[in-house]
Structures are given as C-alpha cells and as structure tokens.
Design an enzyme around this catalytic site. Structure first.
Site, mmCIF file in Angstrom:
data_model
loop_
_atom_site.group_PDB
_atom_site.id
_atom_site.type_symbol
_atom_site.label_atom_id
_atom_site.label_comp_id
_atom_site.label_asym_id
_atom_site.label_seq_id
_atom_site.Cartn_x
_atom_site.Cartn_y
_atom_site.Cartn_z
ATOM 1 N N THR A 216 70.175 17.675 11.117
ATOM 2 C CA THR A 216 68.545 18.287 11.067
ATOM 3 C C THR A 216 67.911 17.562 10.295
ATOM 4 O O THR A 216 68.425 17.012 9.013
ATOM 5 C CB THR A 216 68.492 19.932 10.551
ATOM 6 O OG1 THR A 216 69.182 20.366 11.703
ATOM 7 C CG2 THR A 216 67.350 20.432 10.237
ATOM 8 N N VAL A 245 66.853 30.574 18.799
ATOM 9 C CA VAL A 245 65.940 29.840 17.842
ATOM 10 C C VAL A 245 66.649 30.028 16.398
ATOM 11 O O VAL A 245 66.855 31.083 15.954
ATOM 12 C CB VAL A 245 64.627 30.355 17.882
ATOM 13 C CG1 VAL A 245 63.809 29.908 16.662
ATOM 14 C CG2 VAL A 245 63.765 30.241 19.327
ATOM 15 N N THR A 267 68.452 23.216 5.475
ATOM 16 C CA THR A 267 69.566 22.559 6.558
ATOM 17 C C THR A 267 70.754 23.671 6.532
ATOM 18 O O THR A 267 71.200 23.864 5.477
ATOM 19 C CB THR A 267 69.891 21.285 6.703
ATOM 20 O OG1 THR A 267 70.854 21.093 7.698
ATOM 21 C CG2 THR A 267 70.216 20.728 5.330
ATOM 22 N N GLY A 268 71.324 23.878 7.590
ATOM 23 C CA GLY A 268 72.628 24.856 7.703
ATOM 24 C C GLY A 268 72.537 25.662 8.758
ATOM 25 O O GLY A 268 71.986 25.805 9.576
HETATM 26 N N1 ASP Z 1 69.369 25.048 10.411
HETATM 27 C C1 ASP Z 1 69.502 24.451 11.787
HETATM 28 C C2 ASP Z 1 69.613 25.707 12.765
HETATM 29 O O1 ASP Z 1 70.440 26.523 12.575
HETATM 30 C C3 ASP Z 1 70.826 23.481 11.906
HETATM 31 C C4 ASP Z 1 70.872 22.630 10.851
HETATM 32 O O2 ASP Z 1 70.493 22.676 9.906
HETATM 33 O O3 ASP Z 1 71.869 21.682 11.179
HETATM 34 O O4 ASP Z 1 69.017 25.410 13.758
#
Ligand code: ASP
Length: 359
Positions: A216, A245, A267-268
């Site tokens: 991300t 979402v 991110t996460g």
């Molecule tokens: N936060 C993003 C989601 O859950 C994924 C990510 O950050 O890797 O869509």
C-alpha cells in the site's frame, strides 16, 4: 534650527530612506521547511526480495520523493496536495507496489482499488473505493475533493465521475500482474488447506483466508505556506471479498490531515485501522495532549494496535516539519523514505535498515 540645516537634514533623509528599504528587501526571507515522506506499505516482503528487487523498490520510492518534492518547491497554492498526489502517482504506476498498476486481487480475481487525500487547512477530503478502471485512484480522490460536494464515491459512480473529469481510464486488465496473480493462487491454496482441516463443509461466515501483503502506498507533505496534506492508495488485501473496503479511503482511519496537529498516512490490517480510527487517533493525541508526533504514533501503532493483534505502520508529519515513521513488530517490514528542504536528497529504506538521522 536654521532653514538651511532643516533643508539639509531632509535631503539626507530622502536619500537614505530608499537605500534602507532596498537593504530590507534584500534581506533573505526566512524559508519555511518543506518536507515530503512516503511509504510503500508494510507486510511480508515479496517472496524473492533479491538485492536487485530491493534496489528497484528504493529507486521508485526515490523517484516518488523527487517528483513530489519538485511540486513543493514550485510552491503553488495547494503545494502539499500537489506533492502528495505527484508522489503517489509514481508509486501507483509501478507494478512493485500494491496500488494502481500493482494492485492485489480479490477472491473473485478482480482488482478493486481504494484511495484518499486530505488537506490540513480547511480539512477538505476526497476518496474513492472499489474502483477497477481508474489508472490513478489518488487523482480521482483529489477530483472528488475539489469538484464534488462529497467526500467518498464508490464503484461505478466513482468511475463515471472520473470519466466525466477526464482522468486516465484503463481496461481492467491493466491491473493484471503475474506476481499478484500468484499471490492470489497461494492464498486460495492456503484457504483450501484450512477448509480441509476444518472439514469439507464451508460455512457462509468463513471469510477468505487473509493473505499478508506488502505495498500500500502513502505520502504526507508540508509546504511553504505551512499547510499539511496526506494521501494513501491501495489495492487492499489479497483474497479480500469483492466489495470489501479497507481503511485507506476512510477519512480518519487510514488517512488524515490537520494543520493544528499532523498529517497521517497508514498501512496495515485495514479492519483494525477502521475500528481504532487510527489516523484520527494519532492526530487527536497530538492536538489535545500536545504530545509529539513520535509519542502519538508509537502509542497507537506499537501500543494499542499491537495489543489488538494487528500489524500496521504509519508516517506522521507535524506542521513544524518534525516527523515520525513507525511500524510494529507484527508488520514485518515497511518501505519508506523522506526528503526535506535541508538536504533535498531522497532517503529511502526497506527491510530493517534504518534511515539516516530520523529513525
Ligand atoms: N490497509 C490496507 C487495507 O486494509 C492494506 C495495507 O495497508 O497493506 O486495505
């Protein structure tokens, strides 16, 4: 005082005044700090993170920083938004990151992209979710912010809006990449195995196996007018249900900006970021307790979130130019970088290697 002396003093003053003004003008104006920070997501690294691939990741991060920083230097009105959008577009156009071109696949084998952008002065924000034909979702998010009365548009409606505003539209196949397809197949196999262990019956409440991810993208910027901006863009999580979402386009969950506190891009594991309103929580701590961005980000990402069992990271930037980059031990890795008006050199890092000075 005689008339002659008065006349002489007046002529002297008239000669000296413009010189004094010129000198005052020539004095260099104090320059505000310009700062741009980017992240390329947390999570497990792509299987074969060879030194060459690592170098490629860093090159794209550096290019994103350069492009964004050029917009900060141009210094137009809204420069922090320009910088965030420009940097994220570079990352979206690279297949290496889970955003734009390199977006991960849903359980059904499609790509549904989310993005958001926000500015810290008037707290205007725009976002799109579940889009499949918009080449650069971050630009669509900005268009929603600037050309609609809404904050979040989803799916077909968001796509029609992007078409109306002449954004780049692509065939859904544009988002197909071998690496991400393979990741989906791996996730499906894992899911099959889990189902095998749990017995052959699949219950309707069984969610698709969650595959950890990497890539991300996000950016936060501070411009010469002292305005903050934040943006985030993602394909979400591999093997997600179609229609899911995440936190990225949810203002206050994955993205937030407030000139009185900080700008945040996260991110996460998105579901946790939504439930814990992570980006807003970090901002609120800074705003109401006057703690540093470091203290706030650490308390939320390494404290609360980790305790809840969720991997995650964030980039956080204060209006003073102070910033903090954090990811918790559950996250594995986070690729990241920054550039400031001090040195004007992009610094990037991936894996556990520290960035100079700041970490
Ligand atoms: N936060 C993003 C989601 O859950 C994924 C990510 O950050 O890797 O869509």
């Amino acid at each position: 005082m005689g008339a002659r002396i008065r006349f002489l003093l007046l002529s002297l003053a008239l000669t000296l005044l413009p010189t004094a003004w010129m000198l005052a003008d020539a004095k260099p104006q104090p320059q505000r700090k310009l700062v741009l920070i980017v992240h390329g997501g947390e999570g497990d690294l792509p299987e074969k993170m060879t030194p060459e691939l690592e170098k490629k990741h860093q090159e794209v991060l550096a290019e994103a920083l350069r492009r964004g920083y050029a917009r900060l230097k141009e210094g137009k009105k809204g420069a922090s938004l320009d910088a965030v959008e420009a940097a994220i577009r570079v990352l979206e156009d690279s297949p290496l990151f889970n955003a734009g071109k390199g977006a991960v696949f849903t359980h059904e084998g499609g790509n549904e992209l989310d993005a958001a952008i926000m500015e810290g002065k008037d707290k205007k924000a725009g976002a799109v979710a579940g889009v499949s034909i918009i080449k650069n979702p971050i630009s669509a998010a900005r268009a929603v912010m600037e050309h609609s009365p809404h904050v979040l548009l989803i799916g077909r409606g968001a796509e029609l809006f992007a078409i109306k505003h002449k954004l780049d539209i692509v065939h859904p196949d544009y988002f197909w990449t071998e690496q991400r397809w393979k990741e989906l197949q791996d996730a499906r196999k894992k899911e099959e195995k889990q189902r095998g262990r749990a017995g052959s019956r699949q219950r309707p409440e069984d969610a698709p196996a969650r595959q950890r991810h990497f890539g991300t993208v996000g950016a936060v910027a501070l411009d010469g007018d002292g305005n903050l901006a934040a943006g985030t863009s993602t394909g979400g999580m591999t093997n997600k249900w179609s229609g899911r979402v995440g936190d990225t386009p949810i203002i206050g969950a994955g993205t937030y900006a407030d000139n009185d506190a900080c700008a945040v891009s996260c991110t996460g594991w998105g579901e946790y970021f939504i439930r814990y309103a992570v980006a807003h929580d970090i901002t609120a701590r800074v705003k109401y307790t006057r703690c540093s961005v470091k203290e706030a980000a650490e308390a939320v990402i390494n404290g609360q979130l980790q305790k809840a069992g969720a991997e995650g990271g964030a980039i956080v930037l204060a209006p003073t130019g102070a910033f903090h980059i954090v990811y918790n031990p559950l996250a594995g890795q986070m690729s990241r970088g920054y550039i400031t008006s001090g040195e004007e050199t992009p610094h990037t890092a991936i894996l556990d290697k520290p960035l100079p000075k700041r970490e």
